[in-house]
Design a protein around this motif. Sequence first.
Motif, short mmCIF file in Angstrom:
data_model
loop_
_atom_site.label_atom_id
_atom_site.label_comp_id
_atom_site.label_asym_id
_atom_site.label_seq_id
_atom_site.Cartn_x
_atom_site.Cartn_y
_atom_site.Cartn_z
N LEU A 167 0.83 -1.21 0.00
CA LEU A 167 0.00 0.00 0.00
C LEU A 167 0.86 1.25 0.00
N SER A 168 0.34 2.28 -0.63
CA SER A 168 0.98 3.59 -0.52
C SER A 168 -0.03 4.56 0.08
N VAL A 169 0.47 5.47 0.90
CA VAL A 169 -0.38 6.44 1.56
C VAL A 169 0.08 7.82 1.15
N ASP A 170 -0.84 8.62 0.63
CA ASP A 170 -0.54 9.97 0.18
C ASP A 170 -1.39 10.94 0.97
N GLN A 171 -0.71 11.91 1.56
CA GLN A 171 -1.42 12.92 2.33
C GLN A 171 -0.93 14.30 1.91
N ALA A 172 -0.75 14.50 0.64
CA ALA A 172 -0.18 15.74 0.13
C ALA A 172 -1.14 16.91 0.22
N THR A 173 -2.43 16.64 0.37
CA THR A 173 -3.40 17.73 0.35
C THR A 173 -4.07 17.92 1.70
N GLY A 174 -3.29 18.14 2.75
CA GLY A 174 -3.84 18.47 4.07
C GLY A 174 -4.58 17.34 4.72
N ASN A 175 -5.89 17.50 4.87
CA ASN A 175 -6.69 16.53 5.60
C ASN A 175 -7.37 15.52 4.68
N VAL A 176 -6.75 15.23 3.53
CA VAL A 176 -7.23 14.19 2.63
C VAL A 176 -6.16 13.10 2.59
N VAL A 214 -5.13 9.52 0.91
CA VAL A 214 -5.41 8.59 -0.19
C VAL A 214 -4.54 7.35 0.01
N ILE A 215 -5.19 6.19 0.02
CA ILE A 215 -4.49 4.92 0.21
C ILE A 215 -4.67 4.12 -1.08
N ARG A 216 -3.56 3.70 -1.66
CA ARG A 216 -3.60 2.96 -2.93
C ARG A 216 -2.92 1.61 -2.78
N GLY A 217 -3.49 0.61 -3.45
CA GLY A 217 -2.86 -0.70 -3.49
C GLY A 217 -3.77 -1.81 -3.04
N ALA A 244 -4.39 -5.03 -0.47
CA ALA A 244 -4.02 -5.61 0.84
C ALA A 244 -5.27 -6.26 1.41
N SER A 245 -5.07 -7.10 2.40
CA SER A 245 -6.20 -7.77 3.05
C SER A 245 -7.00 -6.76 3.88
N ALA A 246 -8.23 -7.13 4.21
CA ALA A 246 -9.07 -6.28 5.06
C ALA A 246 -8.39 -6.06 6.41
N ASN A 247 -7.71 -7.10 6.93
CA ASN A 247 -7.01 -6.96 8.22
C ASN A 247 -5.87 -5.94 8.12
N ALA A 248 -5.17 -5.93 6.98
CA ALA A 248 -4.08 -4.96 6.79
C ALA A 248 -4.63 -3.54 6.75
N TYR A 249 -5.76 -3.36 6.05
CA TYR A 249 -6.40 -2.04 6.04
C TYR A 249 -6.85 -1.64 7.44
N ALA A 250 -7.45 -2.58 8.17
CA ALA A 250 -7.91 -2.29 9.53
C ALA A 250 -6.74 -1.87 10.42
N SER A 251 -5.63 -2.55 10.28
CA SER A 251 -4.44 -2.19 11.06
C SER A 251 -3.96 -0.78 10.71
N LEU A 252 -3.99 -0.47 9.42
CA LEU A 252 -3.59 0.87 8.98
C LEU A 252 -4.55 1.92 9.54
N PHE A 253 -5.85 1.68 9.44
CA PHE A 253 -6.83 2.64 9.94
C PHE A 253 -6.66 2.88 11.44
N ASN A 254 -6.29 1.84 12.19
CA ASN A 254 -6.10 1.98 13.63
C ASN A 254 -4.82 2.74 13.99
N ASP A 298 -8.10 3.26 -2.97
CA ASP A 298 -8.10 2.91 -4.40
C ASP A 298 -7.28 1.63 -4.58
N ASP A 299 -7.98 0.55 -4.96
CA ASP A 299 -7.27 -0.72 -5.15
C ASP A 299 -6.90 -0.97 -6.60
N GLY A 300 -7.05 0.03 -7.45
CA GLY A 300 -6.73 -0.11 -8.86
C GLY A 300 -7.96 -0.38 -9.71
N ASN A 301 -8.97 -0.97 -9.11
CA ASN A 301 -10.23 -1.24 -9.82
C ASN A 301 -11.37 -0.36 -9.30
N PHE A 302 -11.39 -0.17 -8.01
CA PHE A 302 -12.48 0.58 -7.39
C PHE A 302 -11.91 1.63 -6.44
#
Length: 130
Positions: free
Chosen positions: A21-30, A32-35, A37-47, A71-75
């Motif tokens: 995953l890549s995380v982009d926070q170039a625009t302040g409080n936005v 963007v997470i791309r790539g 990963a499993s739902a557990n990996a996303y949950a860990s990142l969100f926490n 953004d997972d590349g498809n959705f």
Amino acid sequence: TGHGAIGEKIEIASESIPSSLSVDQATGNVIVIRGLASANAYASLFNSLFYSNTKDDFYGLSQRVVSFQVDDGNFTASAVVYVRLIDRVVPPVLCNTKPVVSYAEGDDRVNISSGLSIADEGNIQEIGRA
């Protein structure tokens, strides 16, 4: 780590970002997470996302908005988190222990404020705002 307004910070624990995953926070409080990963990996990142604000005073502020896009590349999916800002400045409290003062005809002047006191629990020190 990204910044919104002065004193604000959104922190992401970098060790919790999966290599896929890549995380982009170039625009302040936005954020963007791309790539992929499993739902557990996303949950860990969100926490591992944290908001902080070192501003001395939230006067006039009520909330901040943090937007997320995944953004997972498809959705692409998005969500918003509202951070409610609570001002820890405690306003002074005016107390009156003597609400009724008697004055009889012919009396000299009477002190009408002898029961008033002010409590400055928030340590404002100067009462009022410019």
